[in-house]
Design an enzyme around this catalytic site. Structure first.
Site, PDB file in Angstrom:
ATOM      1  N   LYS A  13       0.843  -1.213   0.000  1.00  0.00           N
ATOM      2  CA  LYS A  13       0.000   0.000   0.000  1.00  0.00           C
ATOM      3  C   LYS A  13       0.874   1.258   0.000  1.00  0.00           C
ATOM      4  O   LYS A  13       0.631   2.190  -0.761  1.00  0.00           O
ATOM      5  CB  LYS A  13      -0.924   0.017   1.232  1.00  0.00           C
ATOM      6  CG  LYS A  13      -1.834  -1.202   1.318  1.00  0.00           C
ATOM      7  CD  LYS A  13      -2.741  -1.153   2.526  1.00  0.00           C
ATOM      8  CE  LYS A  13      -2.028  -1.272   3.862  1.00  0.00           C
ATOM      9  NZ  LYS A  13      -1.359  -2.570   4.109  1.00  0.00           N
ATOM     10  N   ARG A  87      -9.851   0.663   8.703  1.00  0.00           N
ATOM     11  CA  ARG A  87      -9.237  -0.629   8.977  1.00  0.00           C
ATOM     12  C   ARG A  87     -10.210  -1.585   9.661  1.00  0.00           C
ATOM     13  O   ARG A  87      -9.845  -2.679  10.044  1.00  0.00           O
ATOM     14  CB  ARG A  87      -8.052  -0.400   9.901  1.00  0.00           C
ATOM     15  CG  ARG A  87      -6.781  -1.039   9.411  1.00  0.00           C
ATOM     16  CD  ARG A  87      -5.710  -0.590  10.356  1.00  0.00           C
ATOM     17  NE  ARG A  87      -4.488  -1.268  10.144  1.00  0.00           N
ATOM     18  CZ  ARG A  87      -3.521  -0.806   9.350  1.00  0.00           C
ATOM     19  NH1 ARG A  87      -3.660   0.300   8.664  1.00  0.00           N
ATOM     20  NH2 ARG A  87      -2.397  -1.472   9.269  1.00  0.00           N
ATOM     21  N   ARG A 126      11.598  -5.857   4.872  1.00  0.00           N
ATOM     22  CA  ARG A 126      11.402  -4.396   4.744  1.00  0.00           C
ATOM     23  C   ARG A 126      12.349  -3.632   5.676  1.00  0.00           C
ATOM     24  O   ARG A 126      12.583  -4.016   6.807  1.00  0.00           O
ATOM     25  CB  ARG A 126       9.973  -4.014   5.082  1.00  0.00           C
ATOM     26  CG  ARG A 126       9.820  -2.482   5.091  1.00  0.00           C
ATOM     27  CD  ARG A 126       8.426  -2.013   5.146  1.00  0.00           C
ATOM     28  NE  ARG A 126       7.666  -2.636   6.190  1.00  0.00           N
ATOM     29  CZ  ARG A 126       6.341  -2.531   6.268  1.00  0.00           C
ATOM     30  NH1 ARG A 126       5.682  -1.848   5.378  1.00  0.00           N
ATOM     31  NH2 ARG A 126       5.699  -3.128   7.248  1.00  0.00           N
ATOM     32  N   ARG A 159      11.531  -1.856  10.835  1.00  0.00           N
ATOM     33  CA  ARG A 159      10.447  -1.271  11.626  1.00  0.00           C
ATOM     34  C   ARG A 159      10.216  -2.153  12.850  1.00  0.00           C
ATOM     35  O   ARG A 159      10.186  -3.374  12.697  1.00  0.00           O
ATOM     36  CB  ARG A 159       9.176  -1.232  10.762  1.00  0.00           C
ATOM     37  CG  ARG A 159       8.554   0.134  10.652  1.00  0.00           C
ATOM     38  CD  ARG A 159       7.504   0.177   9.584  1.00  0.00           C
ATOM     39  NE  ARG A 159       6.259  -0.478   9.967  1.00  0.00           N
ATOM     40  CZ  ARG A 159       5.141  -0.437   9.243  1.00  0.00           C
ATOM     41  NH1 ARG A 159       5.120   0.228   8.103  1.00  0.00           N
ATOM     42  NH2 ARG A 159       4.056  -1.044   9.636  1.00  0.00           N
ATOM     43  N   ARG A 170      -0.193  -8.681  13.871  1.00  0.00           N
ATOM     44  CA  ARG A 170      -0.748  -7.785  12.845  1.00  0.00           C
ATOM     45  C   ARG A 170      -1.586  -8.572  11.843  1.00  0.00           C
ATOM     46  O   ARG A 170      -2.629  -8.106  11.387  1.00  0.00           O
ATOM     47  CB  ARG A 170       0.383  -7.041  12.131  1.00  0.00           C
ATOM     48  CG  ARG A 170       0.986  -5.958  13.001  1.00  0.00           C
ATOM     49  CD  ARG A 170       2.280  -5.437  12.430  1.00  0.00           C
ATOM     50  NE  ARG A 170       2.150  -4.838  11.126  1.00  0.00           N
ATOM     51  CZ  ARG A 170       3.167  -4.731  10.263  1.00  0.00           C
ATOM     52  NH1 ARG A 170       4.364  -5.188  10.577  1.00  0.00           N
ATOM     53  NH2 ARG A 170       2.971  -4.158   9.105  1.00  0.00           N
TER      54      ARG A 170
HETATM   55  P1  AP5 Z   1       4.847  -1.608   1.810  1.00  0.00           P
HETATM   56  O1  AP5 Z   1       4.532  -0.799   0.606  1.00  0.00           O
HETATM   57  O2  AP5 Z   1       5.583  -0.948   2.928  1.00  0.00           O
HETATM   58  O3  AP5 Z   1       3.526  -2.371   2.336  1.00  0.00           O
HETATM   59  P2  AP5 Z   1       2.260  -1.820   3.111  1.00  0.00           P
HETATM   60  O4  AP5 Z   1       1.068  -2.497   2.542  1.00  0.00           O
HETATM   61  O5  AP5 Z   1       2.264  -0.311   3.137  1.00  0.00           O
HETATM   62  O6  AP5 Z   1       2.561  -2.450   4.524  1.00  0.00           O
HETATM   63  P3  AP5 Z   1       2.459  -1.908   5.998  1.00  0.00           P
HETATM   64  O7  AP5 Z   1       3.108  -2.959   6.837  1.00  0.00           O
HETATM   65  O8  AP5 Z   1       2.992  -0.509   6.136  1.00  0.00           O
HETATM   66  O9  AP5 Z   1       0.939  -1.896   6.220  1.00  0.00           O
HETATM   67  P4  AP5 Z   1       0.252  -2.005   7.527  1.00  0.00           P
HETATM   68  O10 AP5 Z   1      -1.148  -1.785   7.092  1.00  0.00           O
HETATM   69  O11 AP5 Z   1       0.499  -3.221   8.332  1.00  0.00           O
HETATM   70  O12 AP5 Z   1       0.958  -0.871   8.414  1.00  0.00           O
HETATM   71  P5  AP5 Z   1       0.616   0.644   8.698  1.00  0.00           P
HETATM   72  O13 AP5 Z   1       1.839   1.418   8.624  1.00  0.00           O
HETATM   73  O14 AP5 Z   1      -0.573   1.092   7.902  1.00  0.00           O
HETATM   74  O15 AP5 Z   1       5.675  -2.899   1.314  1.00  0.00           O
HETATM   75  C1  AP5 Z   1       6.170  -3.851   2.230  1.00  0.00           C
HETATM   76  C2  AP5 Z   1       7.558  -4.359   1.742  1.00  0.00           C
HETATM   77  O16 AP5 Z   1       7.386  -5.058   0.527  1.00  0.00           O
HETATM   78  C3  AP5 Z   1       8.562  -3.229   1.449  1.00  0.00           C
HETATM   79  O17 AP5 Z   1       9.851  -3.624   1.828  1.00  0.00           O
HETATM   80  C4  AP5 Z   1       8.471  -3.029  -0.075  1.00  0.00           C
HETATM   81  O18 AP5 Z   1       9.686  -2.556  -0.632  1.00  0.00           O
HETATM   82  C5  AP5 Z   1       8.142  -4.454  -0.533  1.00  0.00           C
HETATM   83  N1  AP5 Z   1       7.267  -4.447  -1.725  1.00  0.00           N
HETATM   84  C6  AP5 Z   1       6.222  -3.609  -1.977  1.00  0.00           C
HETATM   85  N2  AP5 Z   1       5.671  -3.909  -3.169  1.00  0.00           N
HETATM   86  C7  AP5 Z   1       6.369  -4.976  -3.664  1.00  0.00           C
HETATM   87  C8  AP5 Z   1       6.277  -5.756  -4.862  1.00  0.00           C
HETATM   88  N3  AP5 Z   1       5.340  -5.516  -5.805  1.00  0.00           N
HETATM   89  N4  AP5 Z   1       7.149  -6.786  -5.024  1.00  0.00           N
HETATM   90  C9  AP5 Z   1       8.087  -7.059  -4.074  1.00  0.00           C
HETATM   91  N5  AP5 Z   1       8.246  -6.341  -2.941  1.00  0.00           N
HETATM   92  C10 AP5 Z   1       7.395  -5.317  -2.731  1.00  0.00           C
HETATM   93  O19 AP5 Z   1       0.098   0.551  10.219  1.00  0.00           O
HETATM   94  C11 AP5 Z   1       1.003   0.266  11.268  1.00  0.00           C
HETATM   95  C12 AP5 Z   1       0.257   0.242  12.599  1.00  0.00           C
HETATM   96  O20 AP5 Z   1      -0.370   1.530  12.832  1.00  0.00           O
HETATM   97  C13 AP5 Z   1      -0.904  -0.769  12.726  1.00  0.00           C
HETATM   98  O21 AP5 Z   1      -0.438  -2.053  13.077  1.00  0.00           O
HETATM   99  C14 AP5 Z   1      -1.743  -0.105  13.824  1.00  0.00           C
HETATM  100  O22 AP5 Z   1      -1.171  -0.322  15.086  1.00  0.00           O
HETATM  101  C15 AP5 Z   1      -1.627   1.377  13.496  1.00  0.00           C
HETATM  102  N6  AP5 Z   1      -2.694   1.832  12.585  1.00  0.00           N
HETATM  103  C16 AP5 Z   1      -2.523   2.267  11.301  1.00  0.00           C
HETATM  104  N7  AP5 Z   1      -3.705   2.602  10.762  1.00  0.00           N
HETATM  105  C17 AP5 Z   1      -4.652   2.365  11.712  1.00  0.00           C
HETATM  106  C18 AP5 Z   1      -6.063   2.485  11.735  1.00  0.00           C
HETATM  107  N8  AP5 Z   1      -6.749   2.901  10.664  1.00  0.00           N
HETATM  108  N9  AP5 Z   1      -6.693   2.154  12.878  1.00  0.00           N
HETATM  109  C19 AP5 Z   1      -6.024   1.732  13.969  1.00  0.00           C
HETATM  110  N10 AP5 Z   1      -4.673   1.564  14.007  1.00  0.00           N
HETATM  111  C20 AP5 Z   1      -3.999   1.877  12.882  1.00  0.00           C
END
Ligand code: AP5
Length: 216
Positions: A13, A87, A126, A159, A170
């Site tokens: 994402k 979410r 990552r 991270r 997660r």
């Molecule tokens: P990346 O693009 O970083 O993936 P992502 O989907 O953004 O993953 P996240 O782990 O950031 O999502 P998440 O939803 O768990 O965390 P968030 O920060 O929102 O890609 C991942 C890896 O793969 C990278 O190394 C990249 O280079 C590689 N990659 C990407 N595309 C690729 C491809 N096509 N091929 C190969 N490799 C690839 O949330 C974190 C925390 O915040 C949550 O756990 C929660 O505690 C809190 N939080 C966030 N939002 C909320 C909410 N709405 N409500 C409550 N708590 C929340």
């Protein structure tokens, strides 16, 4: 074009949002990034959110919805991507109300589909820049100099919530809370699913095609 981008942890994402903001001039609203910035700056929000992020659990809805309300209220007509929000169904319902209140509209919600075994490899490999948040991967997208950000020269680290035991929580949280959003948005459309496998460019191509179809 305003977009909700959702999917499991590590689906890409953040990576796809980065491409969309550069090429389609959209503004990314990532609740995860906003929480991480608040934690880094030790704000009251950061202090409240830290325990939840470290444990891989969702920050309480009241806190998260309040944060999104503030950011959406400052957009001044700019197109946006909601990355990581909503979410769960309660957040999706609150977003619906918020959009009405602010006279905004989401054009489509897009689910990025990646199977579990591929997610684990993406999350384990990552690395992110501690200063600017740029995203790398030890195999797929390493920085030019190991441990140093190409963009700002900051330290590139794992991270804290990408450690194996937190990733497990997660993924459980995703299954229980976020996956049901697929059915919610199928019922409350427009909704589209995109295969998140392949290179980032291949995935981006699929997303832009899907958005063009939805835009017409
Ligand atoms: P990346 O693009 O970083 O993936 P992502 O989907 O953004 O993953 P996240 O782990 O950031 O999502 P998440 O939803 O768990 O965390 P968030 O920060 O929102 O890609 C991942 C890896 O793969 C990278 O190394 C990249 O280079 C590689 N990659 C990407 N595309 C690729 C491809 N096509 N091929 C190969 N490799 C690839 O949330 C974190 C925390 O915040 C949550 O756990 C929660 O505690 C809190 N939080 C966030 N939002 C909320 C909410 N709405 N409500 C409550 N708590 C929340």
């Amino acid at each position: 074009m305003n977009l909700i981008l959702f999917g499991p942890p590590g689906a890409g994402k953040g990576t796809q949002s980065e491409l969309l903001i550069k090429r389609m001039h959209m503004r990314q609203i990532s609740t995860g990034d906003l929480f991480r910035a608040a934690i880094k700056n030790q704000t009251p929000l950061g202090k409240e959110a830290k325990g939840y992020l470290d444990a891989g659990k969702l920050v309480p809805d009241s806190v998260t919805i309040g944060l999104v309300r503030e950011v959406l209220g400052q957009l001044k007509g700019q197109s946006f991507i909601l990355d990581g929000f909503p979410r769960n169904v309660a957040q999706a319902e609150a977003l619906g109300e918020l959009l009405k209140e602010l006279n905004l509209k989401v054009d489509t919600s897009l689910f990025l589909e990646v199977p579990l075994d591929r997610l684990l490899g993406r999350l384990a490999g990552r690395r992110i820049c501690k200063n600017c948040g740029a995203v790398y991967h030890v195999q797929n997208k390493p920085p030019q100099k190991e441990g140093v950000c190409d963009t700002c020269g900051g330290p590139v680290l794992q991270r804290p919530d990408d450690k194996e035991e937190v990733v497990r929580t997660r993924l459980e949280t995703y299954e229980a809370s976020t996956k049901p959003l697929k059915e919610y948005y199928k019922a409350h459309g427009p909704y589209v699913e995109v295969n998140g496998l392949g290179t980032s460019e291949e995935v981006y191509e699929r997303i832009s095609k899907a958005l063009q179809v939805k835009a017409h």
